[in-house]
Scaffold this active site. Structure first.
Site, PDB file in Angstrom:
ATOM      1  N   LYS A  33     -82.583  32.332 -81.855  1.00 49.84           N
ATOM      2  CA  LYS A  33     -81.621  31.254 -81.579  1.00 49.84           C
ATOM      3  C   LYS A  33     -82.304  29.882 -81.626  1.00 49.84           C
ATOM      4  CE  LYS A  33     -80.586  32.953 -77.496  1.00 49.84           C
ATOM      5  NZ  LYS A  33     -81.473  34.140 -77.454  1.00 49.84           N
ATOM      6  N   ARG A 106     -73.471  32.508 -71.329  1.00 53.58           N
ATOM      7  CA  ARG A 106     -74.213  33.743 -71.111  1.00 53.58           C
ATOM      8  C   ARG A 106     -73.475  34.707 -70.207  1.00 53.58           C
ATOM      9  NH1 ARG A 106     -79.603  31.889 -72.376  1.00 53.58           N
ATOM     10  NH2 ARG A 106     -81.005  33.661 -72.326  1.00 53.58           N
ATOM     11  N   ARG A 145     -94.802  34.761 -79.681  1.00 54.26           N
ATOM     12  CA  ARG A 145     -94.255  33.400 -79.590  1.00 54.26           C
ATOM     13  C   ARG A 145     -95.146  32.479 -78.753  1.00 54.26           C
ATOM     14  NH1 ARG A 145     -88.377  32.733 -77.484  1.00 54.26           N
ATOM     15  NH2 ARG A 145     -89.195  33.843 -75.684  1.00 54.26           N
ATOM     16  N   ARG A 177     -94.425  31.313 -72.490  1.00 46.43           N
ATOM     17  CA  ARG A 177     -93.468  31.206 -71.394  1.00 46.43           C
ATOM     18  C   ARG A 177     -93.739  32.274 -70.325  1.00 46.43           C
ATOM     19  NH1 ARG A 177     -87.733  30.839 -74.521  1.00 46.43           N
ATOM     20  NH2 ARG A 177     -87.246  32.266 -72.822  1.00 46.43           N
ATOM     21  N   ARG A 188     -84.949  40.951 -68.985  1.00 48.49           N
ATOM     22  CA  ARG A 188     -84.018  40.005 -69.640  1.00 48.49           C
ATOM     23  C   ARG A 188     -83.055  40.759 -70.557  1.00 48.49           C
ATOM     24  NH1 ARG A 188     -88.393  36.238 -72.079  1.00 48.49           N
ATOM     25  NH2 ARG A 188     -86.706  35.400 -73.371  1.00 48.49           N
TER      26      ARG A 188
HETATM   27  P1  AP5 Z   1     -86.878  32.253 -80.792  1.00 51.02           P
HETATM   28  O1  AP5 Z   1     -86.229  31.423 -81.843  1.00 51.02           O
HETATM   29  O2  AP5 Z   1     -87.668  31.562 -79.740  1.00 51.02           O
HETATM   30  O3  AP5 Z   1     -85.804  33.247 -80.136  1.00 51.02           O
HETATM   31  P2  AP5 Z   1     -84.662  32.969 -79.064  1.00 51.02           P
HETATM   32  O4  AP5 Z   1     -83.465  33.748 -79.504  1.00 51.02           O
HETATM   33  O5  AP5 Z   1     -84.486  31.511 -78.839  1.00 51.02           O
HETATM   34  O6  AP5 Z   1     -85.294  33.696 -77.821  1.00 51.02           O
HETATM   35  P3  AP5 Z   1     -85.383  33.243 -76.282  1.00 51.02           P
HETATM   36  O7  AP5 Z   1     -86.427  34.113 -75.676  1.00 51.02           O
HETATM   37  O8  AP5 Z   1     -85.540  31.765 -76.156  1.00 51.02           O
HETATM   38  O9  AP5 Z   1     -83.962  33.649 -75.796  1.00 51.02           O
HETATM   39  P4  AP5 Z   1     -83.472  33.801 -74.358  1.00 51.02           P
HETATM   40  O10 AP5 Z   1     -82.020  33.719 -74.525  1.00 51.02           O
HETATM   41  O11 AP5 Z   1     -84.011  35.004 -73.689  1.00 51.02           O
HETATM   42  O12 AP5 Z   1     -84.172  32.571 -73.560  1.00 51.02           O
HETATM   43  P5  AP5 Z   1     -83.649  31.122 -73.126  1.00 51.02           P
HETATM   44  O13 AP5 Z   1     -84.773  30.182 -73.261  1.00 51.02           O
HETATM   45  O14 AP5 Z   1     -82.371  30.802 -73.764  1.00 51.02           O
HETATM   46  O15 AP5 Z   1     -87.809  33.318 -81.567  1.00 51.02           O
HETATM   47  C1  AP5 Z   1     -88.615  34.249 -80.848  1.00 51.02           C
HETATM   48  C2  AP5 Z   1     -89.925  34.519 -81.628  1.00 51.02           C
HETATM   49  O16 AP5 Z   1     -89.591  35.167 -82.858  1.00 51.02           O
HETATM   50  C3  AP5 Z   1     -90.707  33.247 -82.017  1.00 51.02           C
HETATM   51  O17 AP5 Z   1     -92.066  33.548 -82.000  1.00 51.02           O
HETATM   52  C4  AP5 Z   1     -90.244  32.972 -83.457  1.00 51.02           C
HETATM   53  O18 AP5 Z   1     -91.243  32.280 -84.196  1.00 51.02           O
HETATM   54  C5  AP5 Z   1     -90.015  34.386 -83.986  1.00 51.02           C
HETATM   55  N1  AP5 Z   1     -88.937  34.467 -84.973  1.00 51.02           N
HETATM   56  C6  AP5 Z   1     -87.754  33.801 -84.967  1.00 51.02           C
HETATM   57  N2  AP5 Z   1     -86.999  34.178 -86.023  1.00 51.02           N
HETATM   58  C7  AP5 Z   1     -87.734  35.122 -86.683  1.00 51.02           C
HETATM   59  C8  AP5 Z   1     -87.481  35.910 -87.849  1.00 51.02           C
HETATM   60  N3  AP5 Z   1     -86.341  35.812 -88.540  1.00 51.02           N
HETATM   61  N4  AP5 Z   1     -88.449  36.783 -88.246  1.00 51.02           N
HETATM   62  C9  AP5 Z   1     -89.598  36.894 -87.551  1.00 51.02           C
HETATM   63  N5  AP5 Z   1     -89.907  36.182 -86.442  1.00 51.02           N
HETATM   64  C10 AP5 Z   1     -88.971  35.299 -86.009  1.00 51.02           C
HETATM   65  O19 AP5 Z   1     -83.361  31.346 -71.574  1.00 51.02           O
HETATM   66  C11 AP5 Z   1     -84.436  31.584 -70.695  1.00 51.02           C
HETATM   67  C12 AP5 Z   1     -83.899  31.837 -69.299  1.00 51.02           C
HETATM   68  O20 AP5 Z   1     -83.211  30.654 -68.825  1.00 51.02           O
HETATM   69  C13 AP5 Z   1     -82.879  32.957 -69.152  1.00 51.02           C
HETATM   70  O21 AP5 Z   1     -83.495  34.231 -69.044  1.00 51.02           O
HETATM   71  C14 AP5 Z   1     -82.171  32.545 -67.877  1.00 51.02           C
HETATM   72  O22 AP5 Z   1     -82.978  32.816 -66.763  1.00 51.02           O
HETATM   73  C15 AP5 Z   1     -82.093  31.029 -68.010  1.00 51.02           C
HETATM   74  N6  AP5 Z   1     -80.860  30.590 -68.696  1.00 51.02           N
HETATM   75  C16 AP5 Z   1     -80.767  30.025 -69.939  1.00 51.02           C
HETATM   76  N7  AP5 Z   1     -79.497  29.772 -70.248  1.00 51.02           N
HETATM   77  C17 AP5 Z   1     -78.757  30.181 -69.177  1.00 51.02           C
HETATM   78  C18 AP5 Z   1     -77.362  30.188 -68.911  1.00 51.02           C
HETATM   79  N8  AP5 Z   1     -76.465  29.753 -69.810  1.00 51.02           N
HETATM   80  N9  AP5 Z   1     -76.946  30.686 -67.716  1.00 51.02           N
HETATM   81  C19 AP5 Z   1     -77.818  31.149 -66.793  1.00 51.02           C
HETATM   82  N10 AP5 Z   1     -79.164  31.176 -66.993  1.00 51.02           N
HETATM   83  C20 AP5 Z   1     -79.624  30.687 -68.181  1.00 51.02           C
HETATM   84 MG    MG Z   2     -84.735  30.200 -77.197  1.00 48.41          MG
END
Ligand code: AP5
Ligand code: MG
Length: 233
Positions: A33, A106, A145, A177, A188
């Site tokens: 994402k 979410r 990552r 992270r 998660r």
């Molecule tokens: P990346 O692009 O970073 O993936 P991502 O989908 O953004 O993964 P996240 O871990 O950020 O998602 P998440 O939803 O768990 O965390 P968030 O920060 O939103 O890619 C991942 C890796 O893969 C990288 O190394 C990249 O280079 C590689 N990659 C990407 N595409 C690729 C491909 N096609 N092929 C190969 N490699 C690839 O949330 C974190 C925390 O915040 C949550 O757990 C929660 O506690 C809180 N939070 C966030 N939003 C909310 C909400 N709305 N409500 C309540 N709590 C929330």
């Molecule tokens: Mg992300």
């Protein structure tokens, strides 16, 4: 080897700038994402709102709220809906650009609140894009990552990369992270199943919901998303 997709060359056909779409980008942890949002923001001049990044910025500020948030997200749990919605509304009100919602909604409660908020602001969600990734890929992707503290670039590093590598985009410090350990990623994923997958059902019959195969190169995923946006333009 450290790979930064955002700054890499792409063959995608760039058909329009300043796209007025409001996209919900869904997907499990590690689905890509953040990687795709950064590129979409650059190419189409959209506002990228990553609720995870917003929460991490609050933690980095050292505020009392940030300390409270760290206790929640570093364990892989969700921040309460009311807090998330009020944070988000302020950011949405401050922009008239098209928006990419990354990591929001979410929960079904957040999805309903987003619909109401967009109506109030006389805007609407134009597309819901789900990046599908087999869970067998998630842990290894996330283990590779690193993120830049300075510019936020998301990087994919080789297992033998030195621990103290610098960001190839801005030279800033790269970090892992705290919620990216295999145990927390597993938790998660459980939270994703119970809280976030129902959001898919919420959108599935809206006529706006599209699934993209996330198990391809970042360039291919991007091109698939661009194809979807061409249809809603
Ligand atoms: P990346 O692009 O970073 O993936 P991502 O989908 O953004 O993964 P996240 O871990 O950020 O998602 P998440 O939803 O768990 O965390 P968030 O920060 O939103 O890619 C991942 C890796 O893969 C990288 O190394 C990249 O280079 C590689 N990659 C990407 N595409 C690729 C491909 N096609 N092929 C190969 N490699 C690839 O949330 C974190 C925390 O915040 C949550 O757990 C929660 O506690 C809180 N939070 C966030 N939003 C909310 C909400 N709305 N409500 C309540 N709590 C929330
Ligand atoms: Mg992300």
């Amino acid at each position: 080897m450290i790979f930064a997709f955002r700054s890499a060359g792409l063959n995608a056909v760039l058909f329009v700038k300043d796209l007025k779409v409001n996209i919900v980008l869904m997907g499990c942890p590690g689905a890509g994402k953040g990687t795709q949002s950064a590129k979409l923001q650059d190419v189409f001049h959209l506002k990228h709102i990553s609720t995870g990044d917003v929460l991490r910025a609050e933690i980095a500020s050292g505020s009392a709220l940030g300390k409270e948030i760290a206790g929640i997200i570093n364990k892989g749990n969700l921040v309460p809906d009311e807090l998330m919605i009020s944070i988000l509304e302020k950011i949405v009100k401050a922009t008239d650009k098209g928006i990419i919602f990354d990591g929001f909604p979410r929960t079904v409660a957040q999805a309903k609140a987003l619909d109401e908020m967009m109506k109030r602001l006389q805007r609407e969600i134009t597309e819901v894009v789900m990046i599908e990734l087999p869970e067998s890929e998630v842990v290894s992707r996330i283990a590779s990552r690193r993120q830049c503290r300075k510019c936020g670039e998301i990087l994919h590093v080789a297992p033998d990369a030195p621990a103290s590598s610098a960001c190839p985009v801005c030279g800033g410090e790269l970090y892992t992270r705290p919620d990216d350990t295999p145990e927390r990623v597993k938790h998660r994923l459980e939270v994703y199943h119970t809280e976030t997958l129902p959001v898919k059902n919420f959108y599935q019959n809206s006529g706006k919901y599209v699934e993209i195969n996330g198990n391809q190169t970042p360039e291919q995923v991007f091109e698939d998303i661009v194809r979807v946006l061409k249809k809603v333009k």
